[in-house]
Motif scaffolding. Structure first.
Motif, PDB file in Angstrom:
ATOM      1  N   GLN A  96       0.812  -1.210   0.000  1.00 47.53           N
ATOM      2  CA  GLN A  96       0.000   0.000   0.000  1.00 47.53           C
ATOM      3  C   GLN A  96       0.848   1.263   0.000  1.00 47.53           C
ATOM      4  OE1 GLN A  96      -3.279   0.326  -0.167  1.00 47.53           O
ATOM      5  NE2 GLN A  96      -3.469   2.503   0.298  1.00 47.53           N
ATOM      6  N   ASP A  97       2.049   1.213   0.572  1.00 53.49           N
ATOM      7  CA  ASP A  97       2.852   2.418   0.750  1.00 53.49           C
ATOM      8  C   ASP A  97       3.814   2.696  -0.391  1.00 53.49           C
ATOM      9  OD1 ASP A  97       1.652   2.873   3.201  1.00 53.49           O
ATOM     10  OD2 ASP A  97       3.189   1.779   4.331  1.00 53.49           O
ATOM     11  N   LEU A  98       4.030   1.734  -1.297  1.00 52.60           N
ATOM     12  CA  LEU A  98       5.032   1.898  -2.341  1.00 52.60           C
ATOM     13  C   LEU A  98       4.476   2.699  -3.519  1.00 52.60           C
ATOM     14  CD1 LEU A  98       6.599  -1.675  -2.338  1.00 52.60           C
ATOM     15  CD2 LEU A  98       7.487   0.398  -1.249  1.00 52.60           C
ATOM     16  N   ALA A  99       5.347   3.475  -4.159  1.00 52.37           N
ATOM     17  CA  ALA A  99       4.942   4.367  -5.249  1.00 52.37           C
ATOM     18  C   ALA A  99       5.128   3.691  -6.606  1.00 52.37           C
ATOM     19  CB  ALA A  99       5.722   5.673  -5.171  1.00 52.37           C
ATOM     20  N   ASN A 100       4.634   2.488  -6.752  1.00 50.74           N
ATOM     21  CA  ASN A 100       4.592   1.787  -8.028  1.00 50.74           C
ATOM     22  C   ASN A 100       3.669   0.577  -7.874  1.00 50.74           C
ATOM     23  OD1 ASN A 100       6.839   0.695  -6.355  1.00 50.74           O
ATOM     24  ND2 ASN A 100       7.045  -0.766  -8.020  1.00 50.74           N
ATOM     25  N   ILE A 101       3.283   0.015  -9.014  1.00 49.59           N
ATOM     26  CA  ILE A 101       2.423  -1.160  -8.989  1.00 49.59           C
ATOM     27  C   ILE A 101       3.249  -2.379  -8.576  1.00 49.59           C
ATOM     28  CG2 ILE A 101       1.035  -2.726 -10.386  1.00 49.59           C
ATOM     29  CD1 ILE A 101      -0.402  -0.173  -9.808  1.00 49.59           C
ATOM     30  N   VAL A 102       2.787  -3.082  -7.540  1.00 49.51           N
ATOM     31  CA  VAL A 102       3.496  -4.232  -6.998  1.00 49.51           C
ATOM     32  C   VAL A 102       2.508  -5.395  -6.871  1.00 49.51           C
ATOM     33  CG1 VAL A 102       4.814  -5.168  -5.067  1.00 49.51           C
ATOM     34  CG2 VAL A 102       5.090  -2.765  -5.711  1.00 49.51           C
ATOM     35  N   THR A 103       2.923  -6.566  -7.327  1.00 48.85           N
ATOM     36  CA  THR A 103       2.133  -7.779  -7.147  1.00 48.85           C
ATOM     37  C   THR A 103       2.912  -8.740  -6.262  1.00 48.85           C
ATOM     38  OG1 THR A 103       1.127  -7.547  -9.339  1.00 48.85           O
ATOM     39  CG2 THR A 103       1.000  -9.716  -8.288  1.00 48.85           C
ATOM     40  N   VAL A 104       2.268  -9.227  -5.208  1.00 47.82           N
ATOM     41  CA  VAL A 104       2.889 -10.195  -4.306  1.00 47.82           C
ATOM     42  C   VAL A 104       2.017 -11.446  -4.270  1.00 47.82           C
ATOM     43  CG1 VAL A 104       3.668 -10.678  -1.965  1.00 47.82           C
ATOM     44  CG2 VAL A 104       3.947  -8.375  -2.909  1.00 47.82           C
ATOM     45  N   LEU A 105       2.624 -12.574  -4.575  1.00 47.53           N
ATOM     46  CA  LEU A 105       1.940 -13.865  -4.511  1.00 47.53           C
ATOM     47  C   LEU A 105       2.569 -14.667  -3.384  1.00 47.53           C
ATOM     48  CD1 LEU A 105       1.935 -14.646  -8.343  1.00 47.53           C
ATOM     49  CD2 LEU A 105       0.088 -13.632  -7.006  1.00 47.53           C
ATOM     50  N   GLY A 106       1.831 -14.840  -2.287  1.00 50.27           N
ATOM     51  CA  GLY A 106       2.343 -15.545  -1.131  1.00 50.27           C
ATOM     52  C   GLY A 106       2.245 -17.053  -1.289  1.00 50.27           C
ATOM     53  N   ALA A 107       2.789 -17.769  -0.297  1.00 48.58           N
ATOM     54  CA  ALA A 107       2.817 -19.232  -0.349  1.00 48.58           C
ATOM     55  C   ALA A 107       1.411 -19.814  -0.446  1.00 48.58           C
ATOM     56  CB  ALA A 107       3.545 -19.771   0.878  1.00 48.58           C
ATOM     57  N   ASP A 108       0.454 -19.274   0.318  1.00 49.80           N
ATOM     58  CA  ASP A 108      -0.915 -19.793   0.278  1.00 49.80           C
ATOM     59  C   ASP A 108      -1.534 -19.581  -1.097  1.00 49.80           C
ATOM     60  OD1 ASP A 108      -0.674 -20.561   2.899  1.00 49.80           O
ATOM     61  OD2 ASP A 108      -1.730 -18.819   3.722  1.00 49.80           O
ATOM     62  N   GLU A 109      -1.267 -18.414  -1.697  1.00 54.86           N
ATOM     63  CA  GLU A 109      -1.815 -18.124  -3.023  1.00 54.86           C
ATOM     64  C   GLU A 109      -1.220 -19.054  -4.078  1.00 54.86           C
ATOM     65  OE1 GLU A 109      -3.912 -16.210  -6.132  1.00 54.86           O
ATOM     66  OE2 GLU A 109      -4.213 -16.243  -3.959  1.00 54.86           O
TER      67      GLU A 109
ATOM     68  N   GLU B  51       4.588   8.057 -14.386  1.00 51.57           N
ATOM     69  CA  GLU B  51       3.532   7.212 -13.823  1.00 51.57           C
ATOM     70  C   GLU B  51       2.708   7.968 -12.790  1.00 51.57           C
ATOM     71  OE1 GLU B  51       3.302   2.961 -11.324  1.00 51.57           O
ATOM     72  OE2 GLU B  51       5.124   3.566 -12.389  1.00 51.57           O
ATOM     73  N   LEU B  52       1.405   7.799 -12.875  1.00 55.22           N
ATOM     74  CA  LEU B  52       0.470   8.336 -11.890  1.00 55.22           C
ATOM     75  C   LEU B  52      -0.396   7.191 -11.401  1.00 55.22           C
ATOM     76  CD1 LEU B  52      -0.879  10.761 -10.429  1.00 55.22           C
ATOM     77  CD2 LEU B  52      -2.398  10.976 -12.419  1.00 55.22           C
ATOM     78  N   GLY B  53      -0.433   6.986 -10.086  1.00 58.55           N
ATOM     79  CA  GLY B  53      -1.150   5.835  -9.572  1.00 58.55           C
ATOM     80  C   GLY B  53      -1.851   6.090  -8.258  1.00 58.55           C
TER      81      GLY B  53
ATOM     82  N   ALA C  61      -2.763   2.382 -12.100  1.00 58.68           N
ATOM     83  CA  ALA C  61      -1.744   3.328 -12.557  1.00 58.68           C
ATOM     84  C   ALA C  61      -1.884   3.535 -14.054  1.00 58.68           C
ATOM     85  CB  ALA C  61      -0.340   2.818 -12.231  1.00 58.68           C
ATOM     86  N   VAL C  62      -1.650   4.761 -14.488  1.00 59.82           N
ATOM     87  CA  VAL C  62      -1.459   5.065 -15.900  1.00 59.82           C
ATOM     88  C   VAL C  62      -0.016   5.504 -16.064  1.00 59.82           C
ATOM     89  CG1 VAL C  62      -3.841   5.633 -16.436  1.00 59.82           C
ATOM     90  CG2 VAL C  62      -2.336   7.409 -15.552  1.00 59.82           C
ATOM     91  N   TYR C  63       0.572   5.157 -17.198  1.00 59.96           N
ATOM     92  CA  TYR C  63       1.982   5.483 -17.384  1.00 59.96           C
ATOM     93  C   TYR C  63       2.263   5.769 -18.853  1.00 59.96           C
ATOM     94  CZ  TYR C  63       2.290   0.637 -18.988  1.00 59.96           C
ATOM     95  OH  TYR C  63       2.092  -0.538 -19.661  1.00 59.96           O
ATOM     96  N   GLN C  64       3.341   6.495 -19.056  1.00 54.45           N
ATOM     97  CA  GLN C  64       3.889   6.713 -20.390  1.00 54.45           C
ATOM     98  C   GLN C  64       5.385   6.453 -20.320  1.00 54.45           C
ATOM     99  OE1 GLN C  64       4.611  10.732 -22.291  1.00 54.45           O
ATOM    100  NE2 GLN C  64       3.024   9.976 -23.688  1.00 54.45           N
TER     101      GLN C  64
END
Length: 760
Positions: A55-68, A553-555, A570-573
């Protein structure tokens, strides 16, 4: 700029603005059951400033945990890639994938950084854009982190469009524990598959020393048949056998110091090529050689004349130490990654092209030894100011050989023995057509840093920079020239680069549930060396230059409904200059890398996770990309395919989507989980020039998976599943050129299976 392009860009911006309004809470709220539990906070460590909430990072981040990962039944990269916004890939089979993020796709070194924990393992095959990323199986992985957008400040040149990081589970002191798992399935058009794995965690000294051991074996059947290979026909040639293991130790003598030591080894053998000729397409051939062209009569028919087994061995040694000071965390890491590959492919097409009526095979033994080390300090100061500072080094030695030889009665390579006495084109015959070698040495050094400052309680400014220098040297030569059998060389080649890249981001967080950010970041990729010393080439330059991009990038990231709904958008160029692209020496059919002009990529990325009720969870992701050239590719040679202004970057679909629905309920015997997911990828072309005879339009596809898992009270889990249940013939990638007739690589046909897992 064309009207079509303006329209597509405007559409992207409008959709992106709508998504951002929705995420920031100004749009209509999504109705959720009031009693449903909230989503867990997701933490990522790929940001070297310390463990941070997504939530705090200034970019799109995907995290896939062990359960997922377990819920998806994910054993390898292709099992999760389609669900990550902005992530695509080109696939030539096991251990040979190119990763693409945000449409930044080209030949040359990889544009996506790939890490296993702290170790650099990024693919190295420059001819296909950094392909041959190692296919480490996803056994006992704590999480996978995917960071979209340039990560050049913290991770350097090979992360110009993003980063993928596998984080393995570490030894713990909670007690003796482990799991064993088996997976049995059957693939349509193929046969049975098996996966066996085991994990054991052993505390050796209370709160001081612990060990963890992991082992796996994967036997996947093939489904592609070779109809006219010498000594054949052969069935299910693209079968795979992988054996691997990992051993780890964790030492924590006190509350401040932690030392992790690990070793990983994996061996993969593939019986043949994963490529096939599409049904109804006429293959290459030579009547003079006794192999006239044929037309593929089935959907999974490989029309090669020779067989193409693949062997891949890798070893990874890692040592990481961290020491917690009152003012921050000091981390030092050293990693050694060694990989040996023996790659083979049918060279009959290029031999026939040169008028040689003899089948042949190219054997490419190659090795890579890569050392990476880093030391960094991340502060944990009181007050509004935090900083990160570090130094990085990489040393890489590569050996690459190209041996073109004749084949035996089983369609496999004859021995490579260079010299006039064994010249396949000489008066006395022989087994060797051509042979050359390249020995490379890469040195990279870097210094990096970031600072963040809380301008107010709601506003944070982050500035980052990285300086690095890189030196690439090679010694190359010909051991057996085509025709003459002469030895040529050795020749030396060298290229130097140095660069400073930067990043600035501003985050507005009026509450813990909302983060609106803007980021401007640079990505950079070093140049490289071509094989310019081959005697029968004419227009191959000795090297190619660096390319770079700027990402705007604006997100927005937001959590609603008491934490039951989380959204990222996010939208980016991206403005990409001097992009590295593959060209072809028309005289010889030899590919090489050169620099094009400029391209522009506009996109939208969106994903959502929602707990709809106590029992029902929804995941959804969407990617829109418009990636086009804004300058013509430079002229190199008559007859080559060129890209012009407005041409789309190859292999990048305009639309990509993912959705998953998971239902969980308690039964008298345990917990039942039902899951269904669908991945959609739009159509794409494989060439800039869509009118080229070598272009292949990859049709849009949807892949659907279903799983039903029952976890009993004794920690025994039983699962029934179907992958690609609609039996979609999805085409991931295609190859077509003078020396590579049209062939595609696609999805595994419908696979049905059962899995059993026992925790203890």
């Amino acid at each position: 700029m064309s009207r079509t392009r303006i329209s597509r860009y405007t559409t992207t911006i409008k959709l992106g603005s709508a998504a951002i309004l929705a995420v920031s809470g100004t749009g209509a709220p999504l109705a959720l059951a009031q009693k449903s539990p909230s989503l867990e906070e997701v933490v990522v460590t790929a940001s070297k400033m310390g463990a941070s909430s997504v939530q705090d990072l200034a970019n799109i981040v995907t995290v896939l945990g062990a359960d997922e990962l377990e819920s998806r039944g994910a054993f390898e990269f292709t099992d999760f890639a389609g669900s990550v916004p902005g992530l695509q890939f080109q696939d030539l089979g096991p251990g040979d994938k190119e990763f693409i993020i945000r449409g930044v796709n080209s030949s040359g070194p990889s544009t996506v950084g790939f890490y296993f924990d702290e170790a650099v393992i990024t693919g190295s095959n420059s001819q296909d854009g950094g392909g041959r990323n190692p296919d480490i199986k996803l056994i006992d992985i704590e999480r996978i982190e995917v960071l979209n957008g340039p990560q050049g400040t913290q991770y350097g040149a090979n992360s110009m469009s993003g980063l993928i990081r596998y984080v393995p589970a570490k030894p713990n002191f909670d007690g003796f524990s482990g799991e064993i798992a088996v997976d049995f399935s059957d693939t349509k058009e193929g046969s049975d598959n098996q996966v066996y794995s085991g994990v054991v965690n052993i505390p050796l000294m209370d709160d001081v020393l612990a060990a963890r051991a992991v082992a796996w074996r994967v036997d996947n059947s093939g489904w592609i048949d070779q109809s006219r290979a010498i000594g054949g026909p052969y069935e299910d040639v693209n079968d795979e056998e992988t054996n691997g293991g990992r051993l780890m130790l964790r030492y924590t003598p006190d509350d401040r110091l932690s030392i992790d030591l690990s070793y990983l080894r994996q061996e993969t053998t593939a019986g043949g090529s994963s490529r096939y000729t599409p049904k109804g397409v006429t293959s290459f051939g030579s009547a003079d050689a006794g192999f006239p062209p044929i037309t593929a009569s089935s959907h999974f028919e490989n029309t090669d004349i020779t067989r193409s087994p693949w062997d891949d061995e890798m070893d990874l040694f890692s040592l990481t130490a961290s020491y917690r000071l009152d003012s921050g965390l000091l981390t030092a890491t050293a990693n050694q990654f060694n990989r040996d590959i023996h790659f083979n492919f049918d060279s009959s097409p290029i031999l026939f092209f040169f008028g040689v009526p003899i089948p042949g095979i190219t054997s490419q033994p190659q090795s890579r030894d890569l050392f990476s080390g880093e030391i960094r300090f991340a502060s944990t100061l009181d007050g509004p100011f935090q900083f990160l500072v570090g130094a990085f080094m990489q040393r890489e030695d590569t050996d690459f050989a190209v041996n073109v030889v004749s084949v035996n009665e089983n369609g496999l390579a004859e021995p490579f023995m260079p010299g006039p006495d064994n010249n396949a084109l000489g008066p006395n015959g022989g087994t060797t057509f051509f042979g050359r070698y390249v020995k490379g040495d890469l040195e990279q050094n870097a210094f990096f840093g970031e600072i963040s400052y809380d301008i107010s309680n709601d506003l944070e400014l982050t500035l980052g920079a990285r300086y690095f220098d890189s030196t690439l040297e090679s010694t190359e030569g010909t051991l057996h020239d085509f025709g003459s059998a002469a030895a040529l060389g050795p020749f030396s080649n060298k290229d130097d680069e140095d660069k400073v890249t930067g990043k600035i981001s501003l985050s507005y967080r009026p509450s813990d549930a909302l983060n609106v950010y803007g980021t401007v970041s640079q990505g950079f990729r070093v140049g490289g060396l071509n094989q310019a010393d081959i005697s029968f080439t004419e227009n191959v330059p000795g090297s190619y230059g660096a390319d770079e991009l700027i990402n705007y990038e604006l997100g927005v990231k937001s959590r609603f409904a008491g934490g039951r709904l989380s959204l990222q958008a996010a939208v980016y160029q991206i403005v990409w200059e001097d992009m590295q692209v593959q060209s072809l020496d028309v005289q010889s059919g030899i590919p090489f890398i050169t620099n094009a002009g400029e391209s522009e990529i506009n996109g939208l990325e969106f994903n959502a996770n929602a707990t709809l009720t106590n029992a029902l969870e929804l995941q959804f992701g969407l990617t829109l990309v418009d990636a086009e050239l804004t300058e013509d590719q430079p002229f190199v040679d008559e007859g080559e395919d060129r890209g012009f202004v407005g041409d789309s970057i190859p292999n990048i679909p305009d639309v990509q989507g993912f959705a998953a629905l998971t239902y969980t309920t308690a039964l008298s015997m345990g917990e039942l989980e039902l899951r269904g997911d669908v991945t959609y990828r739009g159509d794409a072309d494989t060439r800039f020039d869509t009118a080229s005879e070598f272009n292949r339009e990859l049709d849009a596809y949807s892949l659907v998976n279903l799983r039903a898992s029952l976890t009993l009270s004794n920690d025994l889990e039983l699962t029934l599943y179907g992958k690609n249940i609609t039996d979609e013939r999805a085409e991931f990638d295609a190859i077509a050129s003078v020396q590579d007739p049209l062939a595609v690589v696609g999805s595994r046909p419908r696979t049905l299976g059962i899995a059993i897992r026992k925790n203890f």
